[in-house]
Enzyme design. Structure first.
Site, PDB file in Angstrom:
ATOM      1  N   ASP A 102      -1.274   9.452   7.133  1.00  5.45           N
ATOM      2  CA  ASP A 102      -0.838   8.261   7.862  1.00  5.45           C
ATOM      3  C   ASP A 102      -1.442   8.236   9.270  1.00  5.45           C
ATOM      4  OD1 ASP A 102       0.459   6.151   9.061  1.00  5.45           O
ATOM      5  OD2 ASP A 102       2.457   6.722   8.385  1.00  5.45           O
ATOM      6  N   GLN A 145       2.319  10.944   3.901  1.00  8.47           N
ATOM      7  CA  GLN A 145       2.617  11.215   5.307  1.00  8.47           C
ATOM      8  C   GLN A 145       1.487  11.950   6.021  1.00  8.47           C
ATOM      9  OE1 GLN A 145       6.416  13.217   5.289  1.00  8.47           O
ATOM     10  NE2 GLN A 145       7.544  11.328   5.594  1.00  8.47           N
ATOM     11  N   TYR A 175      12.878  -2.367   6.506  1.00 11.32           N
ATOM     12  CA  TYR A 175      12.198  -3.292   7.399  1.00 11.32           C
ATOM     13  C   TYR A 175      13.185  -4.286   8.007  1.00 11.32           C
ATOM     14  CZ  TYR A 175       7.900  -1.490   5.372  1.00 11.32           C
ATOM     15  OH  TYR A 175       6.887  -0.657   4.972  1.00 11.32           O
ATOM     16  N   ARG A 212       3.234   3.785   3.108  1.00 14.60           N
ATOM     17  CA  ARG A 212       4.223   4.578   3.837  1.00 14.60           C
ATOM     18  C   ARG A 212       5.131   5.287   2.831  1.00 14.60           C
ATOM     19  NH1 ARG A 212       4.750   3.254   9.354  1.00 14.60           N
ATOM     20  NH2 ARG A 212       2.635   3.026  10.135  1.00 14.60           N
ATOM     21  N   SER A 216       0.649   6.538  12.163  1.00 17.28           N
ATOM     22  CA  SER A 216       1.701   7.368  12.735  1.00 17.28           C
ATOM     23  C   SER A 216       1.138   8.468  13.627  1.00 17.28           C
ATOM     24  CB  SER A 216       2.555   7.990  11.619  1.00 17.28           C
ATOM     25  OG  SER A 216       3.315   6.998  10.965  1.00 17.28           O
TER      26      SER A 216
END
Length: 380
Positions: free
Chosen positions: A129, A126, A229, A121, A132
């Site tokens: 991904d 991106q 996180y 990530r 996502s």
């Protein structure tokens, strides 16, 4: 020249690993693309469209035989991998935590296997991904399908005959899927609330016009690591948060749950008692069904209706139900990843084994499982 193979997926997987647009770009990189006839039909990509983009349309054995790379959506069958060139590359959503024996057997073929679910990530990754890109679509479709099952209007309507009140939608988990669910429910006119254990998500929720629901005490304000996180919460906090959610759920018409941790059972966010307190006609869409679900009454892959009239919809492949979009985005994810492996000047494979993206996604090489999440007992 690099030869790329693409075959039809299983009967329950309508997506495909390449689109006509990405085929054209792969060929521009110097690749030869062989696609099984009909592979894109369920994503509305015809053989003619692929052929026009420069692909060869062949039978499954012809697509696989001696190919350097196999692009897939799901983990491919052993016989498919065996037909590839020795040591060939396999890239797809391999489900690295599912059926460990089959995964080890796949590694044993000698193929170089990349699991797109392990894509780091990072900003650079991106465009690659897949979690996502697919979660975004799932969040949208969860609201659309949930609204259809609800069977009442979502927006407030002022009519000469009286006012139709806005439906109440509650999104649990503000990741990619949750954010898209909030945005979609808002567009449809619902009164939207959302919750997450990470305090930084409050601003995201509010920026989309929804209300944030959480016990915002001192512990909550410290409940996020520097990497973004969630930290484990104390039993005392969990109890306070559960009570708040229990009271809030009672009045909701549509609840979307999105809490999913790779390699672990989905956390139970909604208890049987909470469901029994909900209004007749309320709908829960459980996006964590593949890992057991976020409610105590979820039956993965099914829609159940409780004695008090609450429907719990637990789809296993919601993004796949809008396969045209899902395949287009997934194909672009794979294209971006392959671009890191091909020398654009020489038009040959040139993998940098020290690249963080390669190391992060490499599951098997040389007949062995090599990813640290699969060679230790730790899930990161």
């Amino acid at each position: 020249m690099v030869t790329i193979a693409v075959t039809s997926e299983s009967a329950d997987e309508p997506r495909v690993a390449v689109s006509p647009d990405t085929v054209k770009k792969l060929i521009g990189l110097g690749a030869n693309v062989r696609i099984e006839s009909g592979a894109g039909a369920r994503s509305r990509f015809s053989d003619d469209a692929y052929r026009a983009a420069g692909a060869e349309i062949v039978t499954r054995p012809e697509a696989l035989y001696g190919a350097d790379i196999l692009l897939s959506v799901r983990r491919p069958a052993m016989e498919e991998v065996a037909a590839l060139k020795p040591g060939a590359i396999v890239a797809g959503m391999i489900d690295p935590y599912g059926d460990r024996g089959a995964l080890a057997a796949l590694a044993g073929t000698g193929a170089t296997v990349f699991s797109m679910e392990f894509m780091p990530r990072t900003t650079r990754a991106q465009s690659m991904d897949v979690l996502s890109s697919q979660a975004n679509l799932a969040g949208y479709k969860a609201v659309v399908d949930g609204a259809a099952m609800f069977g009442q209007a979502l927006p407030m309507m002022m009519t000469p005959a009286g006012t139709v009140p806005a439906a109440k939608a509650f999104i649990m988990g503000v990741g990619v899927a949750g954010l898209q669910a909030i945005a979609t429910a808002r567009r449809l006119g619902a009164q939207v609330t959302a919750t997450d254990v990470r305090p930084a998500t409050k601003e995201q929720v509010q920026s989309l016009g929804a209300k944030f629901i959480a016990v915002e005490d001192d512990e909550f304000k410290q409940a996020q690591t520097a990497a973004g996180y969630a930290k484990p919460m104390s039993a005392e906090y969990q109890a306070k948060q559960a009570e708040l959610i229990a009271q809030h759920v009672k009045s909701q018409d549509l609840v979307i749950t999105t809490a999913l941790i790779p390699g672990r059972p989905a956390p139970k966010l909604i208890t049987r008692a909470m469901i029994e307190s909900m209004k007749p006609g309320a709908v829960i869409v459980d996006l964590a069904a593949e890992r057991g679900g976020n409610t105590e009454l979820t039956e993965p892959g099914k829609t159940v209706e409780t004695p008090n009239g609450v429907k719990i919809f637990a789809p296993l492949n919601l993004a796949g139900t809008i396969a045209v979009n899902a395949s287009s985005l997934y194909a672009r994810n794979l294209l971006a990843f392959l671009e890191t492996m091909i020398d654009k000047k020489e038009k040959t494979l040139a993998i940098n084994w020290d690249d963080e993206l390669i190391k992060g996604t490499l599951v098997a090489k040389g007949g062995q499982l090599v990813h640290p999440n699969l060679t230790t007992n730790t899930v990161t």
